[in-house]
Every structure is written in structure tokens, then in C-alpha cells.
Design an enzyme around this catalytic site. Structure first.
Site, PDB file in Angstrom:
ATOM      1  N   LEU A  32      29.213  43.576  53.960  1.00  0.00           N
ATOM      2  CA  LEU A  32      28.132  44.271  53.256  1.00  0.00           C
ATOM      3  C   LEU A  32      27.923  43.739  51.838  1.00  0.00           C
ATOM      4  O   LEU A  32      28.870  43.382  51.151  1.00  0.00           O
ATOM      5  CB  LEU A  32      28.436  45.772  53.200  1.00  0.00           C
ATOM      6  CG  LEU A  32      28.576  46.464  54.558  1.00  0.00           C
ATOM      7  CD1 LEU A  32      28.828  47.953  54.372  1.00  0.00           C
ATOM      8  CD2 LEU A  32      27.346  46.246  55.440  1.00  0.00           C
ATOM      9  N   HIS A  36      22.316  45.462  51.724  1.00  0.00           N
ATOM     10  CA  HIS A  36      22.643  46.501  52.713  1.00  0.00           C
ATOM     11  C   HIS A  36      22.727  47.873  52.023  1.00  0.00           C
ATOM     12  O   HIS A  36      22.232  48.874  52.547  1.00  0.00           O
ATOM     13  CB  HIS A  36      24.016  46.242  53.342  1.00  0.00           C
ATOM     14  CG  HIS A  36      24.100  45.046  54.237  1.00  0.00           C
ATOM     15  ND1 HIS A  36      24.947  44.001  54.002  1.00  0.00           N
ATOM     16  CD2 HIS A  36      23.466  44.745  55.407  1.00  0.00           C
ATOM     17  CE1 HIS A  36      24.844  43.100  54.969  1.00  0.00           C
ATOM     18  NE2 HIS A  36      23.942  43.523  55.824  1.00  0.00           N
ATOM     19  N   GLY A 148      15.767  45.889  56.832  1.00  0.00           N
ATOM     20  CA  GLY A 148      15.310  45.103  55.688  1.00  0.00           C
ATOM     21  C   GLY A 148      14.159  44.181  56.054  1.00  0.00           C
ATOM     22  O   GLY A 148      14.118  43.617  57.149  1.00  0.00           O
ATOM     23  N   ARG A 188      25.757  35.751  55.117  1.00  0.00           N
ATOM     24  CA  ARG A 188      26.039  34.314  55.272  1.00  0.00           C
ATOM     25  C   ARG A 188      26.194  33.603  53.935  1.00  0.00           C
ATOM     26  O   ARG A 188      26.765  32.520  53.877  1.00  0.00           O
ATOM     27  CB  ARG A 188      24.943  33.645  56.110  1.00  0.00           C
ATOM     28  CG  ARG A 188      24.981  34.030  57.577  1.00  0.00           C
ATOM     29  CD  ARG A 188      23.972  33.206  58.369  1.00  0.00           C
ATOM     30  NE  ARG A 188      24.088  33.423  59.788  1.00  0.00           N
ATOM     31  CZ  ARG A 188      23.469  34.395  60.457  1.00  0.00           C
ATOM     32  NH1 ARG A 188      22.693  35.241  59.812  1.00  0.00           N
ATOM     33  NH2 ARG A 188      23.634  34.527  61.769  1.00  0.00           N
TER      34      ARG A 188
END
Ligand code: AMP
Length: 281
Positions: A32, A36, A148, A188
Site C-alpha cells: 500500500l 491507496h 482509482g 510497482r
């Protein structure tokens, strides 16, 4: 509170079901970040409790290396969410708890949106996304679910999914959280080297330029500009850049009046794949 079994979570949520309380849901794959947390904060404001799922869904990965290397930081994630509020229930299942014995995708048709961009470059991706979200929605029965705009195509697919599956869930889109250098926050990003992280700022910088150019330049001219921009960079490789009407997300070759467009981009920094998008008008 962390639940690894959906039955135990359902039991815990029964108070909210029985008393007609609102349950917000934020599905994630964990690792997270602040992007988020913005979704979770909005969900906390609008509901009586929030469920955050943390599950790296195998069926939405077409690239096994990407799946293997996806960051997994459950302990840290739980600590972050626990700090935020006591009204958060974390669901972190293993694949069998969610899927049963057959961990495989259902085939969906989302009206064509699934074949563009992310769907074209990641085979089976949206079948995996649709399947896991359908299972999660049915396990949790939320009032509202938060997604999102970073994954804009996914957000559109989820809106279709609840229609197809006839689920009484409101889907709420949230704006993109960015690093100070403009890079869209992503789990990522943790895999980027320092130099890749700095260089990846070019993605949003380019999208901002595209937004300005869109006022006067043709779509093919903008494509050339973006392709040349990334050709000149030694750390980033452009996978795709598209401009598409938001109504159907099919890449456009020319602009039409009274049509709303967004630009979409996917870029590799080494092995790490980064996506972003921006509204153009
Ligand atoms: P993920 O864990 O990457 O599957 O993302 C879980 C949810 O968080 C999805 O709805 C994403 O679109 C959303 N999300 C991821 N990154 C961002 C961001 N930078 N800003 C806003 N939402 C995001």
C-alpha cells in the site's frame, strides 16, 4: 483486524448487514501507498466501516515474472491501515479461500472496452480482474466500492461488471495520487532503481504536454511527439500511447467535436511496467 477466511469476515460484517449500515470496499493487491490510502480515507468518510482486500490475484497476470516479483508487504500494510482507523477490516485470503479449488477466470464481455490498451497488451487481464472482483463483491456485499482513475480502463470495466452481474454496488472513481515528481503512485514503483524513479517523471511530464498540445495539434502529430520523447530516453521504453474517447476507449485517429478524450500510456522502466492517463478536454 485481518481475516484470511471469507466466512469469518462475513460473520464480523453481519452486524453491518443486519443494521443496514454502509460498508465501503477498497480492493487492492497490497504494498500500500498514499494513493491507496486516499481511497480508504474517502471510503471511511462515506461508510460505517471499510473492508480493504489485499490479494495479488494470479488470474489477472499474463506475465508470471511480474506476478512473482509483485511486492508483498502484508505486515506493513496492516500497520498502515490500523493507524488509519479501527473501522477497517482487512481481507487477505489465499487463492483457494476466494476461488475454491479452480483458480481460473470466467470469460466476460464488457462491450469492447476490454479489448483496448491494457486488454490488448495483457491477454486475459480483464477476465481475471472481472472474476476476482465478482468473487470479492459477492463475499463482502459492500454498499460502495472505490477504484482509482490510475487504472481508468479498469474503473470503466468494473462499472460494467456490476451491471452484468446485477450487483447493487455503487462504484466510485478517485483521482490519481502522485509522487512529488509527478509519477503516479504504484506498488510497482518499489521495484524501480533511484535513477529509474527519477526518469519515470517523464511519463506525467509528457502527458501534461500532450494535454496542452491536444488544443491545437492533430492526434498523429501528438503520437509522433510522444514516440520521439521516449526514443530519446535511455531508461524508458514506450509500450503504447493512445488518445481515446472516454465513451468507448477505442483509440482515435482524429478529433471530433463534443467528444471527451483521455490519453493513456504504458511504459517499461527495465522490467517494471508503469501506466498513467490524463483527461484532455
Ligand atoms: P492495486 O493495488 O494496484 O490493484 O490498486 C488498488 C486500487 O488502488 C485500484 O483501484 C487502483 O486504481 C488504485 N490506485 C492505485 N494506485 C493509485 C494512485 N496512484 N492513485 C489513485 N488510486 C490508485
Amino acid at each position: 483486524m485481518v481475516f484470511h477466511k471469507k466466512q469469518l469476515l462475513e460473520k464480523e460484517l453481519s452486524f453491518f448487514y443486519l443494521n443496514n449500515k454502509k460498508i465501503g470496499f477498497v480492493p487492492t493487491m497490497g504494498a500500500l501507498h498514499k494513493g491507496h490510502l486516499t481511497l480508504v480515507e474517502l471510503a471511511l468518510q462515506e461508510n460505517n466501516c471499510v473492508v480493504v482486500s489485499i490479494f495479488v490475484n494470479p488470474t489477472q497476470f499474463d506475465n508470471t515474472k511480474d506476478l512473482k516479483k509483485y511486492p508483498r508487504t502484508l505486515e506493513q500494510d496492516v500497520a498502515l491501515l490500523s493507524k488509519l482507523s479501527k473501522n477497517i477490516y482487512i481481507y487477505a485470503p489465499d487463492p483457494i479461500d476466494l476461488y475454491g479449488k479452480k483458480v481460473q477466470s470466467k470469460n466476460y464481455s464488457f462491450g469492447g472496452i476490454e479489448n483496448q490498451m491494457e486488454g490488448k497488451y495483457r491477454k486475459g487481464h480483464f477476465n481475471g480482474v472481472g472474476t476476482v472482483l465478482n468473487l470479492l463483491f459477492r463475499a463482502i456485499n459492500p454498499t460502495n466500492a472505490y477504484f482509482g482513475e490510475k487504472d481508468y480502463q479498469q474503473l470503466r470495466i468494473v462499472k460494467k461488471l456490476v451491471e452484468i452481474e446485477k450487483l447493487p454496488i455503487q462504484i466510485i472513481g478517485c483521482s490519481i495520487g502522485r509522487e512529488p515528481n509527478g509519477l503516479a503512485m504504484s506498488s510497482r514503483n518499489k521495484r524501480l532503481t533511484d535513477i529509474q524513479f527519477q526518469e519515470a517523471a517523464l511519463i506525467y511530464k509528457t502527458l501534461k504536454k500532450v494535454q496542452v498540445k491536444f488544443k491545437k495539434d492533430s492526434i498523429p502529430k501528438i503520437h509522433l511527439f510522444v514516440e520521439n520523447t521516449f526514443l530519446k530516453n535511455n531508461h524508458l521504453v514506450l509500450e503504447y500511447f493512445e488518445i481515446a474517447p472516454i465513451s468507448h476507449l477505442k483509440p482515435a485517429k482524429r478529433k471530433r467535436k463534443e467528444t471527451r478524450y483521455r490519453a493513456f500510456i504504458a511504459v517499461f522502466a527495465g522490467e517494471v511496467r508503469l501506466i498513467d492517463n490524463i483527461a484532455l478536454n
